[in-house]
Design an enzyme around this catalytic site. Structure first.
Site, PDB file in Angstrom:
ATOM      1  N   LEU A 157     -38.493  23.193 -51.007  1.00  0.00           N
ATOM      2  CA  LEU A 157     -37.592  23.206 -52.161  1.00  0.00           C
ATOM      3  C   LEU A 157     -36.295  23.954 -51.858  1.00  0.00           C
ATOM      4  O   LEU A 157     -35.207  23.543 -52.290  1.00  0.00           O
ATOM      5  CB  LEU A 157     -38.309  23.845 -53.370  1.00  0.00           C
ATOM      6  CG  LEU A 157     -37.485  24.001 -54.631  1.00  0.00           C
ATOM      7  CD1 LEU A 157     -36.950  22.659 -55.133  1.00  0.00           C
ATOM      8  CD2 LEU A 157     -38.304  24.670 -55.735  1.00  0.00           C
ATOM      9  N   TYR A 191     -51.897  34.131 -55.935  1.00  0.00           N
ATOM     10  CA  TYR A 191     -50.706  33.313 -56.221  1.00  0.00           C
ATOM     11  C   TYR A 191     -50.388  33.329 -57.719  1.00  0.00           C
ATOM     12  O   TYR A 191     -49.258  33.616 -58.132  1.00  0.00           O
ATOM     13  CB  TYR A 191     -50.937  31.891 -55.720  1.00  0.00           C
ATOM     14  CG  TYR A 191     -49.751  30.971 -55.884  1.00  0.00           C
ATOM     15  CD1 TYR A 191     -48.648  31.069 -55.036  1.00  0.00           C
ATOM     16  CD2 TYR A 191     -49.744  29.979 -56.867  1.00  0.00           C
ATOM     17  CE1 TYR A 191     -47.563  30.200 -55.170  1.00  0.00           C
ATOM     18  CE2 TYR A 191     -48.657  29.113 -57.005  1.00  0.00           C
ATOM     19  CZ  TYR A 191     -47.574  29.230 -56.157  1.00  0.00           C
ATOM     20  OH  TYR A 191     -46.508  28.372 -56.296  1.00  0.00           O
ATOM     21  N   THR A 206     -44.220  19.607 -50.510  1.00  0.00           N
ATOM     22  CA  THR A 206     -43.683  20.488 -49.444  1.00  0.00           C
ATOM     23  C   THR A 206     -44.857  20.958 -48.581  1.00  0.00           C
ATOM     24  O   THR A 206     -46.007  20.576 -48.817  1.00  0.00           O
ATOM     25  CB  THR A 206     -43.007  21.743 -50.034  1.00  0.00           C
ATOM     26  OG1 THR A 206     -44.040  22.554 -50.630  1.00  0.00           O
ATOM     27  CG2 THR A 206     -41.964  21.398 -51.082  1.00  0.00           C
ATOM     28  N   LYS A 231     -47.100  34.922 -59.692  1.00  0.00           N
ATOM     29  CA  LYS A 231     -46.188  34.109 -60.499  1.00  0.00           C
ATOM     30  C   LYS A 231     -46.178  34.573 -61.966  1.00  0.00           C
ATOM     31  O   LYS A 231     -45.142  34.502 -62.630  1.00  0.00           O
ATOM     32  CB  LYS A 231     -46.557  32.621 -60.389  1.00  0.00           C
ATOM     33  CG  LYS A 231     -46.367  32.042 -58.982  1.00  0.00           C
ATOM     34  CD  LYS A 231     -44.903  32.103 -58.521  1.00  0.00           C
ATOM     35  CE  LYS A 231     -44.680  31.418 -57.178  1.00  0.00           C
ATOM     36  NZ  LYS A 231     -43.281  31.461 -56.720  1.00  0.00           N
TER      37      LYS A 231
HETATM   38  N1  LIG Z   1     -44.908  23.139 -53.402  1.00  0.00           N
HETATM   39  C1  LIG Z   1     -45.385  23.267 -54.636  1.00  0.00           C
HETATM   40  O1  LIG Z   1     -46.288  22.524 -55.060  1.00  0.00           O
HETATM   41  C2  LIG Z   1     -44.818  24.297 -55.536  1.00  0.00           C
HETATM   42  C3  LIG Z   1     -43.995  25.322 -55.093  1.00  0.00           C
HETATM   43  N2  LIG Z   1     -43.539  26.267 -55.975  1.00  0.00           N
HETATM   44  C4  LIG Z   1     -42.717  27.370 -55.492  1.00  0.00           C
HETATM   45  O2  LIG Z   1     -41.564  26.876 -54.822  1.00  0.00           O
HETATM   46  C5  LIG Z   1     -41.102  27.872 -53.904  1.00  0.00           C
HETATM   47  C6  LIG Z   1     -40.760  27.219 -52.584  1.00  0.00           C
HETATM   48  O3  LIG Z   1     -41.939  26.764 -51.968  1.00  0.00           O
HETATM   49  P1  LIG Z   1     -42.024  25.391 -51.131  1.00  0.00           P
HETATM   50  O4  LIG Z   1     -40.692  24.912 -50.806  1.00  0.00           O
HETATM   51  O5  LIG Z   1     -42.963  24.533 -51.834  1.00  0.00           O
HETATM   52  O6  LIG Z   1     -42.783  25.922 -49.820  1.00  0.00           O
HETATM   53  P2  LIG Z   1     -42.328  26.056 -48.301  1.00  0.00           P
HETATM   54  O7  LIG Z   1     -43.500  26.663 -47.600  1.00  0.00           O
HETATM   55  O8  LIG Z   1     -41.785  24.781 -47.780  1.00  0.00           O
HETATM   56  O9  LIG Z   1     -41.133  27.087 -48.345  1.00  0.00           O
HETATM   57  C7  LIG Z   1     -41.311  28.448 -48.488  1.00  0.00           C
HETATM   58  C8  LIG Z   1     -40.058  29.170 -48.019  1.00  0.00           C
HETATM   59  O10 LIG Z   1     -40.217  30.567 -48.242  1.00  0.00           O
HETATM   60  C9  LIG Z   1     -39.837  31.272 -47.069  1.00  0.00           C
HETATM   61  N3  LIG Z   1     -40.642  32.490 -46.939  1.00  0.00           N
HETATM   62  C10 LIG Z   1     -41.981  32.590 -46.948  1.00  0.00           C
HETATM   63  N4  LIG Z   1     -42.349  33.861 -46.786  1.00  0.00           N
HETATM   64  C11 LIG Z   1     -41.210  34.590 -46.695  1.00  0.00           C
HETATM   65  C12 LIG Z   1     -40.931  35.974 -46.494  1.00  0.00           C
HETATM   66  N5  LIG Z   1     -41.908  36.886 -46.363  1.00  0.00           N
HETATM   67  N6  LIG Z   1     -39.635  36.373 -46.427  1.00  0.00           N
HETATM   68  C13 LIG Z   1     -38.643  35.471 -46.558  1.00  0.00           C
HETATM   69  N7  LIG Z   1     -38.836  34.160 -46.729  1.00  0.00           N
HETATM   70  C14 LIG Z   1     -40.109  33.717 -46.787  1.00  0.00           C
HETATM   71  C15 LIG Z   1     -40.123  30.294 -45.921  1.00  0.00           C
HETATM   72  O11 LIG Z   1     -39.251  30.527 -44.845  1.00  0.00           O
HETATM   73  P3  LIG Z   1     -39.686  31.173 -43.422  1.00  0.00           P
HETATM   74  O12 LIG Z   1     -41.112  30.804 -43.217  1.00  0.00           O
HETATM   75  O13 LIG Z   1     -38.743  30.579 -42.449  1.00  0.00           O
HETATM   76  O14 LIG Z   1     -39.468  32.616 -43.646  1.00  0.00           O
HETATM   77  C16 LIG Z   1     -39.783  28.965 -46.553  1.00  0.00           C
HETATM   78  O15 LIG Z   1     -38.420  28.689 -46.378  1.00  0.00           O
HETATM   79  C17 LIG Z   1     -42.205  28.925 -53.840  1.00  0.00           C
HETATM   80  O16 LIG Z   1     -41.828  30.048 -54.595  1.00  0.00           O
HETATM   81  C18 LIG Z   1     -43.406  28.234 -54.473  1.00  0.00           C
HETATM   82  O17 LIG Z   1     -44.293  29.151 -55.047  1.00  0.00           O
HETATM   83  C19 LIG Z   1     -43.823  26.218 -57.300  1.00  0.00           C
HETATM   84  C20 LIG Z   1     -44.605  25.223 -57.792  1.00  0.00           C
HETATM   85  C21 LIG Z   1     -45.162  24.184 -56.960  1.00  0.00           C
HETATM   86  C1  LIG Z   2     -56.044  19.716 -71.498  1.00  0.00           C
HETATM   87  C2  LIG Z   2     -56.028  20.721 -70.440  1.00  0.00           C
HETATM   88  C3  LIG Z   2     -56.983  20.466 -69.358  1.00  0.00           C
HETATM   89  C4  LIG Z   2     -56.866  21.478 -68.288  1.00  0.00           C
HETATM   90  C5  LIG Z   2     -56.373  20.869 -67.062  1.00  0.00           C
HETATM   91  C6  LIG Z   2     -55.850  21.887 -66.146  1.00  0.00           C
HETATM   92  C7  LIG Z   2     -54.669  21.340 -65.452  1.00  0.00           C
HETATM   93  C8  LIG Z   2     -54.229  22.278 -64.440  1.00  0.00           C
HETATM   94  C9  LIG Z   2     -52.935  21.841 -63.856  1.00  0.00           C
HETATM   95  C10 LIG Z   2     -52.572  22.727 -62.742  1.00  0.00           C
HETATM   96  C11 LIG Z   2     -51.199  22.480 -62.283  1.00  0.00           C
HETATM   97  C12 LIG Z   2     -50.880  23.520 -61.256  1.00  0.00           C
HETATM   98  C13 LIG Z   2     -49.535  23.312 -60.669  1.00  0.00           C
HETATM   99  C14 LIG Z   2     -49.385  24.278 -59.545  1.00  0.00           C
HETATM  100  C15 LIG Z   2     -48.071  24.244 -58.967  1.00  0.00           C
HETATM  101  C16 LIG Z   2     -48.025  25.193 -57.813  1.00  0.00           C
HETATM  102  O1  LIG Z   2     -47.578  26.308 -57.887  1.00  0.00           O
HETATM  103  O2  LIG Z   2     -48.502  24.717 -56.688  1.00  0.00           O
HETATM  104  C17 LIG Z   2     -48.518  25.580 -55.593  1.00  0.00           C
HETATM  105  C18 LIG Z   2     -49.852  25.704 -55.055  1.00  0.00           C
HETATM  106  O3  LIG Z   2     -50.098  26.373 -54.068  1.00  0.00           O
HETATM  107  C19 LIG Z   2     -50.863  25.002 -55.766  1.00  0.00           C
HETATM  108  O4  LIG Z   2     -52.067  25.308 -55.276  1.00  0.00           O
HETATM  109  P1  LIG Z   2     -53.280  24.352 -55.544  1.00  0.00           P
HETATM  110  O5  LIG Z   2     -54.356  24.924 -54.732  1.00  0.00           O
HETATM  111  O6  LIG Z   2     -53.565  24.440 -56.997  1.00  0.00           O
HETATM  112  O7  LIG Z   2     -52.931  22.979 -55.047  1.00  0.00           O
END
Ligand SMILES: NC(=O)C1=CN([C@@H]2O[C@H](COP(=O)(O)OP(=O)(O)OC[C@H]3O[C@@H](n4cnc5c(N)ncnc54)[C@H](OP(=O)(O)O)[C@@H]3O)[C@@H](O)[C@H]2O)C=CC1
Ligand SMILES: CCCCCCCCCCCCCCCC(=O)OCC(=O)COP(=O)(O)O
Length: 325
Positions: free
Chosen positions: A64, A207, A242, A211
């Site tokens: 992201l 996690y 991702t 959050k």
């Molecule tokens: N993917 C998903 O389903 C979801 C993601 N999110 C959130 O989106 C955000 C981005 O994640 P996403 O793009 O999916 O995952 P990625 O693993 O692709 O990206 C994570 C990024 O964070 C950086 N990072 C990790 N640890 C550190 C650290 N200690 N210091 C500095 N930088 C760090 C990594 O860079 P490097 O390793 O080079 O340091 C990398 O660029 C996160 O906060 C995640 O929780 C929220 C909901 C859903």
């Molecule tokens: C009517 C309600 C029924 C209850 C259903 C529960 C639905 C739960 C939905 C959960 C959505 C979670 C989104 C998570 C987004 C996120 O942060 O993803 C990052 C992860 O690491 C997710 O880890 P996961 O192990 O959950 O894939």
């Protein structure tokens, strides 16, 4: 006979009532027109605001964060990209610099590499960031790691490590950059949280806790700095396509290393990055980017917690590993 109301000798009175109604309608239409024009002007003003804006993005080396870098770059922002790996950041810098977009004036991004989980480096990194352009307009706290594991099997050091990266790191960076925003009476701080910042799912304790803490901290911050001209947005996405789950840590601190089905089938990160851009442009306070089921779950947690807890317990039973039985 009066046509509209069918009463005899009533035409004059009825006509004047109709004239009055038409007047009110005209006024209402004019009001709506003015309001629409005002909203368009406000929007245009806001949309112009990212040209030349100094935007800092953490976790910009992948997922992201990298997509946010692309969309803010295309919007004309002056980017400071952060992550731990200087070489990967440099690659993103080069990709963007090689891609000038449209008629918008764009800038080659700057990279600042540091580890958010290392409390001794964050203050120095904030100084380096401020030195790039003298100030920061938008800070996007995006970097994060995920976690998979049962609480019973999880070392307390893992709980702390996830909090350091996902919570204390962004908090430290925010607090280091905040005084300069307050002095300028201008700035925007974004926290990329998760649906798991609103509801807690079994086997995701570290996690989900990080959050939830993020949501609470940035909600407090929003209220405290609004009067100083600083805006705060918390973005809570559902699954995004991702490598987050591959990079997730497990209970013993080892890497999970698997691309989960949910993550693989998640939203396109470019769409989520566009939503982040929109949130900044519209100065949104709280944005949930999730489908109907997670959104329903969020409401259920508030309105009918007992049912939500039962559903989560049933989910935990289904996911239970054989060794726990
Ligand atoms: N993917 C998903 O389903 C979801 C993601 N999110 C959130 O989106 C955000 C981005 O994640 P996403 O793009 O999916 O995952 P990625 O693993 O692709 O990206 C994570 C990024 O964070 C950086 N990072 C990790 N640890 C550190 C650290 N200690 N210091 C500095 N930088 C760090 C990594 O860079 P490097 O390793 O080079 O340091 C990398 O660029 C996160 O906060 C995640 O929780 C929220 C909901 C859903
Ligand atoms: C009517 C309600 C029924 C209850 C259903 C529960 C639905 C739960 C939905 C959960 C959505 C979670 C989104 C998570 C987004 C996120 O942060 O993803 C990052 C992860 O690491 C997710 O880890 P996961 O192990 O959950 O894939």
């Amino acid at each position: 006979m009066c046509f509209p109301c069918t009463k005899k000798n009533h035409l004059k009175r009825c006509k004047s009532a109709m004239d009055r109604a038409a007047g009110v309608l005209q006024l209402a239409l004019a009001g709506a027109g003015v309001l629409l024009l005002y909203r368009i002007l406000v929007r245009l003003r806001a949309e112009a605001s990212l040209q030349d804006a100094v935007v800092v993005i953490t976790g910009a080396s992948s997922g992201l964060g990298k997509e946010c870098a692309r969309v803010f770059h295309a919007a004309g922002a002056r980017l400071v990209l952060c992550g731990r790996d200087a070489a990967r950041l440099q690659q993103v810098v080069q990709e963007l610099a090689a891609n000038p977009t449209g008629s918008q004036q764009t800038y080659a991004p700057v990279a600042v590499a540091f580890d958010l989980a290392d409390r001794h480096t964050v203050d120095t990194a904030a100084e380096d960031i401020l030195r790039c352009y003298g100030h920061v307009d938008v800070l996007i706290n995006n970097a994060g790691i995920s976690y998979r594991g049962a609480i019973l099997d999880t070392d307390i050091s893992v709980q702390r490590d996830v909090m350091e990266t996902n919570y204390f790191g962004p908090v430290a960076l925010t607090q280091a950059l905040l005084p300069s925003m307050v002095r300028r009476r201008s700035g925007h701080i974004v926290a990329v949280s998760s649906v798991q910042g609103k509801i807690a799912i079994p086997y995701r304790s570290a996690y989900a806790a990080s959050k939830h803490a993020t949501q609470a901290y940035f909600d407090c911050l929003r209220a405290e700095v609004e009067r100083c001209g600083v805006r705060v947005s918390v973005i809570s996405p559902g699954y995004i396509r991702t490598n987050l789950s591959i990079n997730a840590v497990t209970g013993d601190g080892s890497k999970y290393g698997v691309l989960d089905k949910n993550t693989a089938q998640g939203r396109d990160p470019t769409d989520v990055a566009r939503a982040v851009l929109k949130a900044v442009r519209q100065r949104s306070s709280d944005v949930i980017l999730a489908g109907p089921l997670p959104s329903l779950a969020i409401y259920l947690r508030t309105l009918w917690p007992a049912l939500f807890f039962k559903l989560m317990a049933s989910r935990a039973r289904k996911e239970q590993k054989p060794k726990d039985e």
